[in-house]
Design an enzyme around this catalytic site. Structure first.
Site, PDB file in Angstrom:
ATOM      1  N   CYS A  41       0.843  -1.203   0.000  1.00  5.68           N
ATOM      2  CA  CYS A  41       0.000   0.000   0.000  1.00  5.68           C
ATOM      3  C   CYS A  41       0.880   1.257   0.000  1.00  5.68           C
ATOM      4  O   CYS A  41       1.989   1.260   0.527  1.00  5.68           O
ATOM      5  CB  CYS A  41      -0.906   0.001   1.218  1.00  5.68           C
ATOM      6  SG  CYS A  41      -2.068   1.395   1.233  1.00  5.68           S
ATOM      7  N   ASP A  43       0.348   3.774   1.702  1.00 11.68           N
ATOM      8  CA  ASP A  43       0.273   4.356   3.046  1.00 11.68           C
ATOM      9  C   ASP A  43       1.674   4.703   3.576  1.00 11.68           C
ATOM     10  O   ASP A  43       2.580   3.863   3.563  1.00 11.68           O
ATOM     11  CB  ASP A  43      -0.408   3.340   3.985  1.00 11.68           C
ATOM     12  CG  ASP A  43      -0.797   3.963   5.317  1.00 11.68           C
ATOM     13  OD1 ASP A  43       0.098   4.495   6.004  1.00 11.68           O
ATOM     14  OD2 ASP A  43      -1.992   3.916   5.665  1.00 11.68           O
ATOM     15  N   ARG A  45       2.836   4.971   6.394  1.00 17.73           N
ATOM     16  CA  ARG A  45       3.302   4.257   7.590  1.00 17.73           C
ATOM     17  C   ARG A  45       3.829   2.861   7.281  1.00 17.73           C
ATOM     18  O   ARG A  45       4.428   2.206   8.134  1.00 17.73           O
ATOM     19  CB  ARG A  45       2.147   4.136   8.601  1.00 17.73           C
ATOM     20  CG  ARG A  45       1.594   5.461   9.052  1.00 17.73           C
ATOM     21  CD  ARG A  45       0.240   5.280   9.713  1.00 17.73           C
ATOM     22  NE  ARG A  45      -0.772   4.751   8.776  1.00 17.73           N
ATOM     23  CZ  ARG A  45      -2.023   4.454   9.117  1.00 17.73           C
ATOM     24  NH1 ARG A  45      -2.430   4.618  10.351  1.00 17.73           N
ATOM     25  NH2 ARG A  45      -2.864   3.996   8.217  1.00 17.73           N
ATOM     26  N   HIS A  97      -2.314  -4.045   5.005  1.00 21.32           N
ATOM     27  CA  HIS A  97      -2.102  -3.622   6.398  1.00 21.32           C
ATOM     28  C   HIS A  97      -3.434  -3.295   7.053  1.00 21.32           C
ATOM     29  O   HIS A  97      -4.345  -2.775   6.388  1.00 21.32           O
ATOM     30  CB  HIS A  97      -1.145  -2.420   6.466  1.00 21.32           C
ATOM     31  CG  HIS A  97      -1.715  -1.160   5.872  1.00 21.32           C
ATOM     32  ND1 HIS A  97      -2.217  -0.134   6.645  1.00 21.32           N
ATOM     33  CD2 HIS A  97      -1.869  -0.774   4.588  1.00 21.32           C
ATOM     34  CE1 HIS A  97      -2.640   0.837   5.849  1.00 21.32           C
ATOM     35  NE2 HIS A  97      -2.452   0.467   4.602  1.00 21.32           N
ATOM     36  N   CYS A 100      -6.229   0.100   6.859  1.00 24.31           N
ATOM     37  CA  CYS A 100      -5.930   0.667   5.542  1.00 24.31           C
ATOM     38  C   CYS A 100      -7.056   1.629   5.140  1.00 24.31           C
ATOM     39  O   CYS A 100      -8.231   1.240   5.098  1.00 24.31           O
ATOM     40  CB  CYS A 100      -5.803  -0.464   4.519  1.00 24.31           C
ATOM     41  SG  CYS A 100      -5.453   0.119   2.844  1.00 24.31           S
TER      42      CYS A 100
END
Ligand SMILES: [Zn+2]
Length: 208
Positions: A41, A43, A45, A97, A100
């Site tokens: 992803c 993302d 993080r 994750h 998400c």
């Protein structure tokens, strides 16, 4: 974080690498030979290399919203094709994750403009696994399970590609589904049994 700081960080990173190995960048420039393709992803993080503890050159990486592998997405398909045919990676990982944002957005009936067709792929995952998901009363648990099932479906999309099917006939190549648990920082292998999942529909996709 300002841009100047980023360039400062870069210079100190270069120095750190050179202090450990004066030939580091010279060797890096010779070419890449990664054994793993990581599809994750976007993302901020969920950083691919850092969470796996691997170095530059170790992993070929593709990231997009909600770690999707849509069959008609030229970018994802090109990455898989190149990684399998030219880099000859031995392992392809789809890593989702928990928590998400893309998966969460797909669970809510809202018009998100350009994102609608992208998120529809996740809504299709929900539709395929509707019975199992609707039986989970706790919303957070249902959301976490959708993250896992989305990983599973994207792995199946990887397995369906011609590149992976052809490669698997002549050499070892494995597809794994993982989830990164943001709460604990741990990587979880979903241990998906693709053989039993795909048993009934093997002929349609001409697998194996
Ligand atoms: Zn995400």
């Amino acid at each position: 974080m300002d841009i100047e700081q980023i360039f400062k960080n870069n210079r100190s990173w270069v120095q750190k690498k050179l202090n450990l190995d004066a030939q580091y960048f010279e060797n890096l420039s010779k070419g890449q030979n990664p054994e793993i393709l990581y599809i994750g992803c976007s993302d901020s993080r969920v950083t691919a290399e850092e969470l796996m503890g691997v170095d530059p050159g170790d992993a070929f990486v593709h990231r997009n919203i909600a770690n999707m592998v849509p069959n008609t997405d030229l970018s994802a398909m090109s990455v898989i094709d190149y990684a399998v045919k030219h880099l000859e990676v031995k392992l392809i990982v789809v890593c989702g994750h928990y928590y998400c944002g893309g998966v969460k957005a797909a669970m809510q009936p809202a018009d998100l403009g350009l994102l609608n067709p992208w998120l529809r792929n996740i809504r299709d995952v929900y539709r395929i696994h509707e019975k199992e998901l609707n039986a989970i009363e706790n919303e957070e648990e249902r959301y976490k399970r959708l993250v896992e099932l989305n990983v599973q479906e994207q792995c199946i999309n990887v397995i369906k590609t011609a590149a992976v099917q052809k490669a698997s006939k002549v050499r070892e190549i494995a597809v794994h589904g993982w989830v990164f648990d943001i709460h604990s920082g741990k990587l979880i292998d979903l241990n998906i049994d693709f053989d039993s999942i795909l048993k009934e529909i093997k002929e349609i996709y001409r697998l194996g």
